[in-house]
Scaffold this active site. Structure first.
Site, PDB file in Angstrom:
ATOM      1  N   ASP A   1       0.833  -1.199   0.000  1.00 26.71           N
ATOM      2  CA  ASP A   1       0.000   0.000   0.000  1.00 26.71           C
ATOM      3  C   ASP A   1       0.867   1.248   0.000  1.00 26.71           C
ATOM      4  OD1 ASP A   1      -2.323   1.488   0.045  1.00 26.71           O
ATOM      5  OD2 ASP A   1      -2.546   1.400   2.216  1.00 26.71           O
TER       6      ASP A   1
ATOM      7  N   HIS B   1       3.118   3.271  -9.033  1.00 26.73           N
ATOM      8  CA  HIS B   1       2.964   1.838  -9.293  1.00 26.73           C
ATOM      9  C   HIS B   1       4.234   1.257  -9.915  1.00 26.73           C
ATOM     10  CE1 HIS B   1      -1.125   2.055  -8.046  1.00 26.73           C
ATOM     11  NE2 HIS B   1      -1.545   2.764  -9.086  1.00 26.73           N
TER      12      HIS B   1
ATOM     13  N   LEU C   1      11.717 -20.872  -3.125  1.00 23.83           N
ATOM     14  CA  LEU C   1      10.803 -19.862  -2.589  1.00 23.83           C
ATOM     15  C   LEU C   1       9.506 -19.909  -3.373  1.00 23.83           C
ATOM     16  CD1 LEU C   1      10.058 -17.219  -1.007  1.00 23.83           C
ATOM     17  CD2 LEU C   1      11.236 -15.959  -2.820  1.00 23.83           C
TER      18      LEU C   1
END
Length: 245
Positions: free
Chosen positions: A24, A41, A135
């Site tokens: 956020d 972004h 991962l």
């Protein structure tokens, strides 16, 4: 949040095994600099790259990132278009590095609402990395937890109505098999950046006993050092799961 660093050689057995992040603050990062929201972004995509690398270096087995919610479609059309363009770019440009570093990609969400070429890119990326085991990187795209729970409930209701499943056979484990995260462990740690302190329809079922850490750093500025600080806070806590410490 306390900012004490981790020990020089953190013990991965102390956890967390699964870290989920609500990314956020991209828009506020851009606004503070007089830039369009898409610039935030784009810088946020750079933070994704840093955090994925950092998670691998810290030997975190699973990382889940909340990239685009079902509610994000209500944003201005040009911003949604920019976000979809960044998603295309990420899937096509970053997958080789993920694969080279042993990361397995999984996209969680309703793909029916995405463009056909994005759905194909997701399938290609998942297939290319499916055998990797260093991962697990899960990216939530067009995801909403309430919708996920409703969809799982409808599936089970249809099975009960058809006589294929006794209602009393539905327990937590059976319900979880119908969620989009089926087969995944629940998050141990949920981090939200930008100072906001809410879950925002993210993994509501799965986060029942997750430790929540809220940080003031905006997502484009978030890096491995912030991830380390959040893990240090996690390790200071006592997890009792409703019992006695």
């Amino acid at each position: 949040m306390p900012t004490a660093p981790l020990p020089a050689s953190p013990d991965p057995t102390a956890g967390p095994s699964h870290v989920a992040i609500i990314m956020d603050g991209n828009g506020r990062w851009a606004k503070a600099r007089g830039l369009p929201r898409v610039a935030g972004h784009r810088r946020g995509a750079d933070a994704v790259r840093r955090v994925v690398r950092g998670a691998g270096e810290l030997k975190i087995p699973m990382l889940t990132l909340f990239a685009f919610s079902t509610e994000n479609w209500t944003r201005p059309a040009d911003e949604v278009s920019d976000l979809m363009g960044l998603l295309r770019h990420y899937l096509r440009s970053e997958i080789e590095e993920l694969h080279r570093n042993g990361a397995r990609l999984r996209v969680i969400g309703n793909r029916g609402g995405l463009a056909d070429d994005i759905v194909r890119d997701i399938a290609d990326a998942e297939q290319r990395t499916h055998a990797n085991a260093r991962l697990d990187v899960n990216i939530c795209i067009n995801y909403g937890a309430r919708d996920e729970i409703l969809q799982a409930t409808r599936v089970l209701a249809r099975k009960v109505a058809a006589g294929d499943l006794p209602a009393e056979a539905i327990d937590e484990q059976r319900f979880e098999r119908e969620l989009l995260t089926a087969g995944m462990p629940d998050p141990d740690l949920v981090i939200r950046t930008s100072g906001e302190q809410r879950i925002s329809n993210f993994l509501l079922w799965q986060c029942a006993y997750a430790e929540l850490v809220f940080v003031d750093t905006l997502w484009p500025d978030f890096g491995k050092e912030h991830l380390e600080q959040a893990i240090a806070e996690f390790r200071r806590r006592e997890r009792r799961y409703g019992g006695v410490g």
